[in-house]
Design a protein around this motif. Structure first.
Motif, PDB file in Angstrom:
ATOM      1  N   TYR A   1       0.841  -1.205   0.000  1.00  0.00           N
ATOM      2  CA  TYR A   1       0.000   0.000   0.000  1.00  0.00           C
ATOM      3  C   TYR A   1       0.871   1.248   0.000  1.00  0.00           C
ATOM      4  CZ  TYR A   1      -3.736   3.208   1.510  1.00  0.00           C
ATOM      5  OH  TYR A   1      -4.631   4.245   1.602  1.00  0.00           O
TER       6      TYR A   1
ATOM      7  N   GLN B   1       1.899   4.311  -3.199  1.00  0.00           N
ATOM      8  CA  GLN B   1       1.245   5.604  -3.062  1.00  0.00           C
ATOM      9  C   GLN B   1       1.745   6.630  -4.080  1.00  0.00           C
ATOM     10  OE1 GLN B   1      -1.541   6.496  -1.148  1.00  0.00           O
ATOM     11  NE2 GLN B   1      -1.472   4.271  -1.172  1.00  0.00           N
TER      12      GLN B   1
ATOM     13  N   THR C   1       0.685   5.612  -7.543  1.00  0.00           N
ATOM     14  CA  THR C   1      -0.761   5.816  -7.628  1.00  0.00           C
ATOM     15  C   THR C   1      -1.091   7.284  -7.830  1.00  0.00           C
ATOM     16  OG1 THR C   1      -1.322   3.867  -6.310  1.00  0.00           O
ATOM     17  CG2 THR C   1      -2.924   5.653  -6.336  1.00  0.00           C
TER      18      THR C   1
ATOM     19  N   ALA D   1      -4.537   0.898  -2.666  1.00  0.00           N
ATOM     20  CA  ALA D   1      -3.614   2.024  -2.765  1.00  0.00           C
ATOM     21  C   ALA D   1      -4.276   3.309  -3.283  1.00  0.00           C
ATOM     22  CB  ALA D   1      -2.415   1.648  -3.630  1.00  0.00           C
TER      23      ALA D   1
ATOM     24  N   PRO E   1      -6.110   8.666  -1.850  1.00  0.00           N
ATOM     25  CA  PRO E   1      -5.799   9.698  -2.842  1.00  0.00           C
ATOM     26  C   PRO E   1      -6.977  10.028  -3.755  1.00  0.00           C
ATOM     27  CG  PRO E   1      -3.975   8.172  -2.651  1.00  0.00           C
ATOM     28  CD  PRO E   1      -5.100   7.583  -1.842  1.00  0.00           C
TER      29      PRO E   1
ATOM     30  N   GLY F   1       0.023  11.384  -2.861  1.00  0.00           N
ATOM     31  CA  GLY F   1       0.746  10.125  -2.902  1.00  0.00           C
ATOM     32  C   GLY F   1       2.015  10.160  -2.066  1.00  0.00           C
TER      33      GLY F   1
ATOM     34  N   ASN G   1       0.929  10.213   1.616  1.00  0.00           N
ATOM     35  CA  ASN G   1       0.361   8.946   2.058  1.00  0.00           C
ATOM     36  C   ASN G   1       1.383   7.821   2.033  1.00  0.00           C
ATOM     37  OD1 ASN G   1      -1.978   7.939   3.222  1.00  0.00           O
ATOM     38  ND2 ASN G   1      -2.684   7.006   1.319  1.00  0.00           N
ATOM     39  N   PHE G   2       2.405   7.952   1.183  1.00  0.00           N
ATOM     40  CA  PHE G   2       3.517   6.999   1.226  1.00  0.00           C
ATOM     41  C   PHE G   2       4.204   7.060   2.591  1.00  0.00           C
ATOM     42  CE2 PHE G   2       8.180   6.654   0.911  1.00  0.00           C
ATOM     43  CZ  PHE G   2       8.288   5.300   0.623  1.00  0.00           C
TER      44      PHE G   2
ATOM     45  N   ASN H   1       1.851   5.709   5.363  1.00  0.00           N
ATOM     46  CA  ASN H   1       1.615   4.270   5.388  1.00  0.00           C
ATOM     47  C   ASN H   1       2.877   3.437   5.499  1.00  0.00           C
ATOM     48  OD1 ASN H   1      -1.407   3.561   5.033  1.00  0.00           O
ATOM     49  ND2 ASN H   1      -1.071   5.367   3.750  1.00  0.00           N
TER      50      ASN H   1
END
Length: 435
Positions: free
Chosen positions: A64, A68, A71, A119, A123, A371, A374-375, A378
């Motif tokens: 996931y 990010q 994605t 994933a 976003p 992304g 959130n990378f 996560n």
């Protein structure tokens, strides 16, 4: 433009879209929490240690997190509608595979595939909210889908727990698979970007666009060029480091709270599910009322946007330090009070974090900023369960795990305070980066 002329007050289409996104995150998190609830049965059936459970909890987050940034680039290139549909379909497929797993390896692979499938989830919601809502409504709109992540624990944990206790852990994953496929159908039928939505009135469309909604369209720079440009911006680093600290604590509780109550407080699965729901109820309320309504209310009354958003962001992170209180008690009620305070503070801060990509990104870069953020967030979701599992396995206590969580939050506060700066758009990339 296909909008009708019906006044937006009688057809608040944007809030219906906001509700749809919230339901998507709710179902998304049912998938994530199902393993936490089923963990005691899995541990017994497959003879797993605490460290093994930590690895399984983290399997989802490795894929996931690593996806990010790709994605975000894909989302900025192909848009919310297409990426959102494919992502929702794959949730259900991955959950079905989890239900069919035959051991540690099978569960690990299935959870890693679920991370791939989910994933795009957050976003997509963040970018769609930027399209659909003016700036002065952005906090509440963001809180709708972010609060769903917290509320999933209120209804999802007891629901999955009842299913697991009565039908076995495989049916717990089967339930989430059915819900995921149902959401795929709903998203496919309902969601369109504002300029393509025939049910959106012309008046409401003007209300959205003239209020500062993010402009639709793809990036004017190449995907990798935009990524490189954003990685050189201090605001992006401040947002990412701060949100990573938030993510460490959030995912520690998301994955280990039921296990903490079973192992440390000696509760049954059903009793732990009822206790675990309490902090998430308060977190949901804080998310909606403080992270959503209060921010929009204060900005609408003329208060400085940066001061309001950063005030809630920093105040919520500081309240998260209540996690230190859990190290001072063995009483489950007192522990739940401390955890409720910590999660409520973090929940109030979270919508601010999720609204920032659409508020600071240059045109066409919202998905990429989201992304990157959130990378970082996560990756902590991957790290926190493993670190916690190792600590618990070696010390048979959660004390040191909670101390580490508190120190992570202190790092996040410093990042938001000194690196993020004013909440305003990053300058457009230079013309030399254009496609």
């Amino acid at each position: 433009m296909t909008q009708q002329s019906t006044p937006h007050r009688s057809t608040p289409r944007r809030w219906r879209i906001g509700g749809l996104l919230g339901i998507g995150v709710l179902v998304n998190y049912f998938d994530r929490i199902s393993l936490s609830v089923a963990a005691p049965q899995l541990q017994q059936e497959f003879h797993l240690s605490s460290s093994d459970l930590g690895v399984l909890f983290s399997a989802f987050f490795w894929t996931y997190a690593l996806l990010q940034i790709p994605t975000g680039l894909i989302l900025d290139r192909f848009g919310v509608t297409r990426v959102g549909r494919w992502g929702a379909l794959l949730w259900g497929v991955a959950s079905t595979l989890t239900a069919c797993a035959g051991g540690f390896g099978g569960v690990f692979v299935a959870r890693a595939l679920l991370g791939v499938a989910e994933a795009p989830g957050f976003p997509v919601s963040a970018k769609a909210t930027g399209y659909w809502f003016p700036r002065r409504e952005r906090a509440m709109a963001t809180a709708l889908f972010d609060a769903a992540a917290k509320f999933s624990n209120v209804i999802g944990v007891p629901l999955v727990a009842l299913t697991v206790v009565n039908l076995g852990w495989r049916w717990g994953f089967g339930l989430t698979a059915l819900l995921s496929l149902a959401y795929f159908v709903a998203f496919t039928l309902i969601y369109r970007d504002p300029s393509q939505d025939s049910k959106l009135s012309a008046e409401e469309y003007r209300h959205i666009t003239e209020g500062g909604a993010a402009a639709e369209g793809v990036s004017q720079a190449g995907s990798l060029a935009m990524l490189g440009y954003l990685l050189r911006q201090r605001k992006v680093w401040g947002l990412s480091i701060g949100f990573a600290a938030y993510g460490y604590v959030f995912y520690l509780f998301l994955t280990w709270l039921p296990g903490y109550l079973v192992q440390t407080m000696h509760m049954s699965i059903l009793k732990s599910a009822s206790y675990a729901a309490i902090p998430w109820i308060f977190a949901t309320l804080a998310d909606l009322l403080v992270g959503g309504w209060l921010i929009d209310h204060l900005i609408a009354r003329g208060h400085d946007e940066t001061r309001v958003r950063k005030g809630v962001l920093l105040g919520g992170m500081l309240l998260g330090l209540a996690v230190f209180g859990t190290t001072t008690t063995s009483d489950p009620l007192i522990a739940i009070v401390w955890i409720s305070i910590a999660l409520s503070g973090l929940a109030a801060a979270a919508p601010v974090g999720w609204s920032l990509p659409s508020l600071i990104a240059p045109r066409g870069g919202t998905g990429t900023v989201g992304g990157i953020m959130n990378f970082a967030n996560n990756m902590m979701g991957a790290v926190a369960p493993i670190v916690t599992g190792i600590i618990v396995g070696n010390t048979h206590s959660f004390t040191n795990a909670f101390l580490i969580a508190g120190f992570m939050l202190l790092i996040g506060v410093l990042s938001f305070l000194f690196l993020l700066g004013r909440i305003e758009p990053i300058a457009e990339p230079p013309a030399s980066l254009a496609k």
